[in-house]
Motif scaffolding. Structure first.
Motif, short mmCIF file in Angstrom:
data_model
loop_
_atom_site.label_atom_id
_atom_site.label_comp_id
_atom_site.label_asym_id
_atom_site.label_seq_id
_atom_site.Cartn_x
_atom_site.Cartn_y
_atom_site.Cartn_z
N ARG A 112 1.06 4.84 -17.17
CA ARG A 112 0.21 5.92 -17.69
C ARG A 112 0.60 7.27 -17.08
N PHE A 113 0.81 7.29 -15.77
CA PHE A 113 1.19 8.54 -15.11
C PHE A 113 2.54 9.04 -15.63
N ALA A 114 3.48 8.12 -15.84
CA ALA A 114 4.80 8.51 -16.35
C ALA A 114 4.67 9.16 -17.72
N LYS A 115 3.84 8.59 -18.60
CA LYS A 115 3.64 9.16 -19.93
C LYS A 115 2.96 10.53 -19.85
N GLN A 116 2.07 10.69 -18.87
CA GLN A 116 1.37 11.96 -18.71
C GLN A 116 2.24 13.02 -18.03
N GLY A 117 3.39 12.59 -17.50
CA GLY A 117 4.25 13.53 -16.78
C GLY A 117 3.75 13.86 -15.39
N ARG A 118 2.88 13.02 -14.85
CA ARG A 118 2.39 13.26 -13.48
C ARG A 118 3.45 12.81 -12.49
N ARG A 119 3.69 13.64 -11.50
CA ARG A 119 4.70 13.36 -10.49
C ARG A 119 4.09 13.52 -9.10
N PHE A 120 4.55 12.68 -8.18
CA PHE A 120 4.00 12.66 -6.83
C PHE A 120 5.12 12.89 -5.81
N ASP A 121 4.79 13.60 -4.74
CA ASP A 121 5.78 13.87 -3.69
C ASP A 121 6.04 12.65 -2.82
N ALA A 122 5.07 11.76 -2.73
CA ALA A 122 5.24 10.51 -1.97
C ALA A 122 4.46 9.41 -2.67
N ILE A 123 5.04 8.21 -2.66
CA ILE A 123 4.40 7.04 -3.26
C ILE A 123 4.50 5.88 -2.28
N VAL A 124 3.40 5.20 -2.06
CA VAL A 124 3.36 4.02 -1.19
C VAL A 124 3.26 2.77 -2.05
N LEU A 125 4.19 1.83 -1.83
CA LEU A 125 4.20 0.54 -2.51
C LEU A 125 4.09 -0.57 -1.47
N ASP A 126 2.96 -1.21 -1.40
CA ASP A 126 2.77 -2.32 -0.47
C ASP A 126 1.97 -3.41 -1.17
N PRO A 127 2.60 -4.08 -2.15
CA PRO A 127 1.87 -5.05 -2.97
C PRO A 127 1.66 -6.38 -2.25
N PRO A 128 0.71 -7.18 -2.73
CA PRO A 128 0.61 -8.56 -2.24
C PRO A 128 1.85 -9.33 -2.69
N THR A 129 2.18 -10.39 -1.99
CA THR A 129 3.37 -11.17 -2.36
C THR A 129 3.19 -11.84 -3.71
N PHE A 130 1.93 -12.09 -4.08
CA PHE A 130 1.65 -12.74 -5.36
C PHE A 130 0.34 -12.18 -5.89
N SER A 131 0.33 -11.86 -7.19
CA SER A 131 -0.93 -11.41 -7.80
C SER A 131 -0.90 -11.73 -9.29
N ARG A 132 -2.08 -11.67 -9.91
CA ARG A 132 -2.19 -11.93 -11.35
C ARG A 132 -3.14 -10.90 -11.93
N ASP A 133 -2.71 -10.20 -12.99
CA ASP A 133 -3.57 -9.18 -13.57
C ASP A 133 -4.61 -9.82 -14.49
N LYS A 134 -5.47 -8.96 -15.09
CA LYS A 134 -6.58 -9.48 -15.90
C LYS A 134 -6.10 -10.20 -17.15
N ASN A 135 -4.85 -9.93 -17.56
CA ASN A 135 -4.28 -10.60 -18.73
C ASN A 135 -3.50 -11.86 -18.36
N GLY A 136 -3.50 -12.21 -17.08
CA GLY A 136 -2.83 -13.41 -16.63
C GLY A 136 -1.38 -13.22 -16.26
N LYS A 137 -0.88 -11.97 -16.34
CA LYS A 137 0.52 -11.72 -16.01
C LYS A 137 0.71 -11.78 -14.50
N VAL A 174 9.46 -0.81 -8.29
CA VAL A 174 10.15 0.39 -7.79
C VAL A 174 10.61 1.27 -8.94
N GLU A 175 11.13 0.65 -10.01
CA GLU A 175 11.60 1.42 -11.16
C GLU A 175 10.46 2.21 -11.78
N LEU A 176 9.30 1.59 -11.94
CA LEU A 176 8.15 2.30 -12.50
C LEU A 176 7.69 3.43 -11.58
#
Length: 298
Positions: free
Chosen positions: A199-224, A236-238
């Motif tokens: 969503r941010f990419a489509k809106q053209g929002r840009r950030f000077d710093a981004i923190v990525l520290d995800p859980p090793t495993f997760s499942r979204d509301k759609n089961g993905k 990382v690409e996103l």
């Protein structure tokens, strides 16, 4: 002998232990301090003991019975998702506040598996504060209770904090308030990080710093399903699509199935151009073999 092991571990952390600006740190780190299977964390005036199984409970009692603290015991099994149990000393039934490099955070022994902040990220949070400048922007994904966001805001950045859990976002706001930061000047987004990055990419929002520290495993509301071992490059690409020119990404994982070089290969595969990667060690109070991989991407 058992008491001396704890006392020796405390002596090795005397600089942290004598500092009023940091009251949350690791006292003893399993085999790194001669106590296999046992981790002891100082959380303000209290102690959290973490063990792999309950058979170590009596050993924890033996090595901590001379400490004048409330002691809680946690079984290191994320599938349980239970709060630590009271082991000894006065019970702590309300949230309490700790400090990290002078920054205040709310902690709780009644909050489930995690107590408020991850101590192994202390140095990364401090470095993030030095990387950001007044007027810049920070995106903190998988934010939990927003500790990175608080450090970013104290550097003068406008922060955006993402988490699936509204209770954790509310906890993040309390951490801002503990540090006299107006939450109305910051942004909070409930939901899936992948959704928000697109969503941010489509809106053209840009950030000077981004923190990525995800859980090793997760499942979204759609089961993905998201698994660090195969899906980190996509994350990382996103994120890179939302990064301002000259910006910085902090990429982290505590997945033990990936070593540091394998993690860097994952990161590089997400970019079509060369990037500078800088590994960050774990804090000095974590003396056992390192598990957290932290890479600064510039």
């Amino acid at each position: 002998m058992t008491h001396s092991l704890v006392d020796q571990a405390l002596a090795r952390r005397s600089t942290l232990g004598s500092s009023n600006s940091t009251t949350a740190f690791r006292i003893a780190d399993s085999i790194g301090d001669g106590m296999p299977g046992i981790e002891l964390d100082q959380l303000g005036p209290h102690i959290l003991a973490s063990v792999r199984n309950r058979e170590l409970e009596e050993r924890v009692k033996a090595i901590t019975d001379h400490l004048q603290s409330a002691i809680y015991l946690k079984i290191l099994d994320p599938s349980e998702k239970t709060s630590p149990c009271h082991l000894s000393g006065p019970p702590v039934e309300e949230p309490f506040v700790v400090q990290e490099n002078g920054v205040h955070f709310e902690m709780s022994f009644q909050s489930g598996y995690s107590q408020g902040i991850f101590l192994d990220q202390r140095d990364n949070r401090q470095k993030l504060r030095s990387v950001l400048e007044e007027g810049q922007t920070l995106l903190n994904t998988f934010a939990y209770t927003g500790a990175f966001s608080v450090f970013g805001a104290l550097a003068g950045a406008t922060t955006t904090t993402i988490d699936l859990s509204q209770p954790y976002l509310d906890w993040s706001k309390r951490n801002f308030q503990l540090n006299d930061i107006d939450v109305e000047t910051q942004y909070f987004c409930k939901g899936d990080t992948f959704h928000w990055l697109k969503r941010f990419a489509k809106q053209g929002r840009r950030f000077d710093a981004i923190v990525l520290d995800p859980p090793t495993f997760s499942r979204d509301k759609n089961g993905k399903v998201f698994r660090v071992e195969k899906d980190y490059p996509r994350l990382v690409e996103l994120a890179s699509g939302c990064l301002a020119p000259g910006g910085t990404i902090l990429a982290c994982t505590n997945c033990r199935q990936i070593d540091e070089q394998g993690f860097k290969r994952q990161i590089r595969s997400a970019f079509r151009r060369p990037v500078h990667l800088e590994s960050a060690p774990m804090p000095s109070d974590f003396t056992a073999p390192p598990y957290l991989k932290s890479v600064w991407i510039r």
